[in-house]
Every structure is written in C-alpha cells, then in structure tokens.
Motif scaffolding. Sequence first.
Motif, PDB file in Angstrom:
ATOM      1  N   ASP A   1      -2.357   9.733   7.718  1.00  0.00           N
ATOM      2  CA  ASP A   1      -3.400   9.491   6.747  1.00  0.00           C
ATOM      3  C   ASP A   1      -3.346  10.579   5.693  1.00  0.00           C
ATOM      4  O   ASP A   1      -3.137  11.742   6.020  1.00  0.00           O
TER       5      ASP A   1
ATOM      6  N   LYS B   1      -7.013   0.938  10.890  1.00  0.00           N
ATOM      7  CA  LYS B   1      -7.181   1.000   9.446  1.00  0.00           C
ATOM      8  C   LYS B   1      -6.533  -0.243   8.852  1.00  0.00           C
ATOM      9  O   LYS B   1      -5.398  -0.573   9.198  1.00  0.00           O
TER      10      LYS B   1
ATOM     11  N   LEU C   1      -5.166  -2.152   5.582  1.00  0.00           N
ATOM     12  CA  LEU C   1      -4.721  -1.997   4.200  1.00  0.00           C
ATOM     13  C   LEU C   1      -4.534  -3.391   3.615  1.00  0.00           C
ATOM     14  O   LEU C   1      -4.207  -4.308   4.337  1.00  0.00           O
TER      15      LEU C   1
ATOM     16  N   PRO D   1       0.843  -1.202   0.000  1.00  0.00           N
ATOM     17  CA  PRO D   1       0.000   0.000   0.000  1.00  0.00           C
ATOM     18  C   PRO D   1       0.879   1.253   0.000  1.00  0.00           C
ATOM     19  O   PRO D   1       1.932   1.264   0.629  1.00  0.00           O
TER      20      PRO D   1
ATOM     21  N   GLU E   1      -8.176  -0.276   2.895  1.00  0.00           N
ATOM     22  CA  GLU E   1      -8.439   1.064   3.417  1.00  0.00           C
ATOM     23  C   GLU E   1      -9.693   1.102   4.288  1.00  0.00           C
ATOM     24  O   GLU E   1     -10.376   2.117   4.351  1.00  0.00           O
TER      25      GLU E   1
END
Lengths: 132, 596
Positions: free
Chosen positions: A121, B58, B60, A89, B63
């Motif tokens: 974020d 969170k 991933l 990611p 998301e």
Amino acid sequence: MAKMTLDELRKLRESKKKELDLRSPDNKSIHVVVGMGTSGIANGAKKTLQAFVDELSDQGLTNVSVRQVGGMGLDFAEPTVEVAVPEMPTVIYGNVDEEVARKIVRKHILGKQLINEHIYDRPAADIVEGTE
Amino acid sequence: MAFHHYVLVCGGTGCVSSKADDLFGELAKALDQEGIRDDVQLVKTGCFGFCEQGPIVKVLPEESFYVGVKPADAAEIVSEHIVKGRQVDRLLYKEEDSKVHAKVDDISFYQKQFRIVLRNCGFIDPENIDEYIARDGYLALERALTGGMTPDDIIEELKESGLRGRGGAGFPTWQKWGFSKAVEADQKYVVCNADEGDPGAYMDRSVLEGDPHSIIEAMAIAGYTCGADTGFVYCRAEYPLAIHRLEVAIKQATEAGLLGDNILGTDFSFTIEIRLGAGAFVCGEETALLASIEGKRGMPIPRPPFPAVKGLWEKPTVINNVETLANIPVIISRGGEWFAKVGTEKSRGTKVFALTGKIKNSGLVEVPMGTTLRDIIYNIGGGIPDGRAFKAVQTGGPSGGVITADYLDTPIDYEHLQELGSIMGSGGMIVMDEDDCMLDVAKFYLEFTVEESCGKCAPCRVGGRKLYNILDRMAKGTAEEEDFGRIEDIGQAMKRASLCGLGQTAPNPVLSVIKYFPEEIGAHVKEGRCPAGVCKGLIQYYIDPEKCIGCTLCARRCPVNVIAGERKEVHVIDQNGCIKCGECFDACKFGAVIRR
Ligand SMILES: Cc1cc2nc3c(=O)[nH]c(=O)nc-3n(C[C@H](O)[C@H](O)[C@H](O)COP(=O)(O)O)c2cc1C
C-alpha cells in the motif's frame, strides 16, 4: 538549463505537472518508477532497474518510461517499484528482485494483470496532489 | 484484456492473519457464482499493516479499504460492491474520533500516515529539478521573493504554523529565525544539520536522498528571512548517496538561477556549500558542529550566546535540522494555518520515525504529532513478528528512554514523551520484544555515549565511564545494591554539570530502564539472573541428556568447537570454552539445549 525568470519557472511547473501525474486519466504512457534510496539499493534496486530495462527491450516495448526516485520508506519490502499502466490502477510492488521485475513486464504491463504477493500500500495520500 | 475490478486480499506468504486463505477461496467462489470471474482479478498482496484488524480487502479502482473481513462476507462484497457498485459500509475502515487526526482537506487517514516531510520521497527523481518544480517546488521561494512576503511575514507564517525543531530539542523555529534576523551584522549564515548521529535514525538521509531540493529551497528562504547570503549543509561522510544527490541538486538549482546571484531577478543572492563530517555524534550538537565547519576540533562551547546571535565565525547563524527545513516550503506555500491543523496543540505538524527492531514492517513512517504508539506499532508497523510479546519501545536514542506497554496509548508529542522520561530526539524508534534485555539496551546506549564523548568536560567524560562500569558489573552479576544509589548520584551530576546535551542526556537510557523495569534490572543485581537470557555473564547453555538424540547439529554449528559427543550419543558443552553465542540453542530441533 539557463537561469530562469519567474515566468519561465511558472511555465515549467505547469507543463511538468501534467507530465508527472501518473494517475491522471490523461496519462497515456506506461511508467515504472524504482525506489533508489540507500535502503532500496542495498536490497538490490540497481539490479531490479537493469532487469526492467533488459526485459522491456527483450519484449520490444519502447513506450515505457523507467525512472528512479528516492525511497518511500517501505524498508521491509525493498526494492519497491511503482507501476502505472493506463486503464489499470497504479500500484506499488515490494520485494521486487530481478525475477519479479521481469514478471511485472510480462504479466502486468503486457498481460494487464496484477502480480500476487507483491502488492503493498502507498503509505500515505499525496498532499501535493490537488494544490492550486 | 484489462479487468474492471481488482480485489486485493492481504496476507500472502507468512501472514498469520486469520482466515485469509478461506476468504480468498470464498471470494473466488462468489465471483464464479456471479459469472464475473473473468472481469475481476483476485490478488494476494504483501502486508498492509493493520494486522490486528485483518484480513484486509482492498477493492480497486475505488480504493475501498475493508477491514476484519470474514469468509462469510465475501458474497456480499462481490454482489454489492462489484456487481451493483455499492460499497459495503459496515466493513469499511472507520476512523475513530481523534483530536490529533484533525482532517486536513479530504485526505483519508486510513493509512494513519500523513506525509509533509516525505511528500516527494518516492514520487520524484531527486536528480531532476524539473520534477521537484512540478510538485510545487520553489513555489514557496517564489512567493517569498516575488510575492511581496517580507521577512517578518515569513516569521509570522512560521509562528502560526507552530513548527518546532525536529533535531531533538523542539525549539520554535520562528523564534530562532527571529533572533537571527534581529541582529545587525555584515555577514550571516544558514546551516543545515545533516549529521544524524542517533543510531537507528535515518530520516534525514532519506530526505536528502529523495528530495534534496526541498532543503535547498528552505535554506534559501531562511537566508532571505534572516539576511544571510551563504548556507552550509553539514552532512556525515557516511552518507555518500545523500551527498551526491545534494551536490547534483545544488548544481541544478544554481544553473536554473534558483541559487546564486539575483535569484529570480530579485536582489536576493544565496549560495550553498556542503561540509562533510567524520561521523562523530557530538558534531551533531550545534556548537560543536559549527566549530567543525570552521575547521576546528568538534567540541561544544557553552551557550548562550546562541548560534542565532553568535555562531559560525562569530556571525549570526540559523542552524536547523534537515526535517525541520523540509517542512518550510510547505508552510510557506500552503500557509501556517494549514500546517497547524495537523498535530496537537503544542506540537504541530508531523514527525518522521525510523521504525526498526522487532517490528514486522520496519521503515520510515510519518505521522501527525499526537498519534499513539499503538497506531504506529500495530497499524502501521504490523506488530511484533513471530508472535512474540511487545516489551518496550526506545525513542530518542542515546538521549532518550523506553516506553512500556502501559503507555501504548499515549499520544506521541514533545510534551508526552518528556513526561515519560524519554524524548522525541531525532525520531529513532526501536521496538523490543520479550527476548530483549533492558539492562543490555541501556548498556548499549551508554557504551555509545561513552565512546562518543568528546572528553572536554569531566561530568560527561568521567561520569559516563563510571556509569558504564556499574552497568557492566550488573551484566556480570558482580554489582551490589548500593550501585542503584550511585547511578542516581552520577546521573544527576551529569545532567546538571555536563557542558552539552550529550552528557546531560547520557544517563536517560539507564534511569529510564531502572524506572520502568525495576524487577528485571533488580534480578541481575540481587539474583545474578538475566530474565531475558541475554547478558552473557549470567547465562549458561547446557544439554539436557534426556532430550538429546545425538544428531550432532549443535556441535557442527558451534563456532568455537566446544560441544563434544559422538553420533547418536548425548552431547556435552564445555563451559570453559563456551562464548554463549546461542547458536546451539537456536539450532537444536529437539529443545535439548537449555539456557539458564
Ligand atoms: C549530542 C548531540 C547530538 C546532536 N545531534 C544532532 C543531529 O545529528 N542532527 C540534528 O539535527 N540535531 C542534532 N542535535 C541538536 C542540535 O544541537 C540542534 O539543536 C539542532 O540542530 C537545531 O535544529 P532544529 O531547531 O531544527 O531542531 C544534537 C544535539 C546534541 C546535544
């Protein structure tokens, strides 16, 4: 760059769009993007950038693109850096001093692990993505 | 070897977010139990905001954004989400129904921010025109010049968008452009106001530093619409990086034929020059700014005529703020209708705020108009640091006022801020906590406007000084009851009779704190007391002999050496020499230094 015709402008836009899309699955290269607005620079972003360049060369990594961008607005966590590695990611790191920069190269880029305590974020979804 | 999932838990160092550590441990345990510890990386993150709804998890690459996660939820997240690939719906952040957050396309609003103005900041290299072009840059100019859009079409699109000026006054942009277009003249100008004089605001600087081409493109569109072939950017010299990047961008755009003669092969030509300001607040006022560009002393002149009709060298001149302009390319390329979906009925689009002061996550935030202060301060900003209590927010800088806790749920737009006696202004937003004195805040802004007044008109020049003197007396405990009436009289006179916005709005900060914090201001006047312990004329520091153990720390910290005392003996502050800096108060580990 020479003066562009309408056609050339459109072609340039199309070709660059693909190149810049860090999160696209087609993206095969590694990107390090350092926020270099006044706020980032005041908090040491120039040193951070240099640390990335040095550590990448120390590690013999030549397939990494290091770019500068303007500030993202996360002033409380400057310098901020976006790191995109294929099949991982894409993340934003904050408070990236020289030491953290070197850590990102060794642990994230080489070791494929995210770094503790430095992930932030992205402040908002990208409105430009997905326009026709 | 890469992991197939990453589980991010907010609240690394310094976060008080409840139970984040326990949660982390439980998640690790659950991963072990499922035997997937090596496939998933557990990561502690920096602050994500939303601290009131923490801890946040969170996951991933999906998301998924989970809020209010308890240690007991760890097993479910692991077994359901990670193992079976099913999100845990009950923990997912849910957008509360809200008129202002009208969903645009499918963009999720958990971040609360929506970035139109800052769309490219942090994405592109500002010194590389190709990257701007790649993100739909110069698409709007292309459409305007070659896509058959007439100047009237553009004005129509702006009208539909509802865009209003972000420089402070909120004047509809389509109207301004229309006025200028309607005038017949041999020469017209476009001016970008990048003076940004409001202390605490820096969004214009960030746009110029992060996305200078968006301003160039917008100015060219304005030129095409109004019939101008020359533009000026008026930027304060204190912004060297912004100026440098703008210079680079202008050069690149000119080389690429996106500025200069016959842009994209059409008969439209447009050039841009930069003019540097010396950093005077009044030079942000449009008529003073134009005078400054002309090489005259920066002082305002009465309006009308407005610059759109008679501006630079008496020619029609459209003058817009940086942030206003940054919206233009998006409105033209995506349409006014798209833009108008964001925000409230009378205030469309977004606003960028520079969130500073007593706030955890300070920085630039861009939110849809109509977002509440609570969202900005608590969800985006992460709340007040060190567990202190929120007291007020100052918006609109030297022309604005304070907003108190009672109004945290007021939607922020032009109308609501005005109702509260503040203004949108350029977007400075300074958060204050219980340690801030409201009189001191008002005095700070008034001192600023008094210093920045150009002196041309008496109401501002004399009135501002008189007002300041009253506040100064209040801060020293020498004011009297009658002074409240004087503030009201002088304030009203300044509002009505000053030549420009600087003097007309200068009383706002004072009037606002008197309205919202009458007890606090009254305590200064009636009791000679500063409840927040800030006003130096009204406080004293002394050492409690019962508590002092004679560690000598305060004496060593005192910058003026007025604390006497031997090691292991009670120390004493000499009141005559004390400058009331509070160093001793902050230094003492035993609570022995007392402020009253
Ligand atoms: C004292 C004073 C200072 C101002 N400073 C600025 C400024 O720094 N930047 C700005 O864009 N507008 C400033 N303005 C507002 C401008 O006069 C003008 O309204 C604005 O540039 C118009 O652009 P807009 O319609 O895009 O908002 C100021 C006004 C006053 C009265």
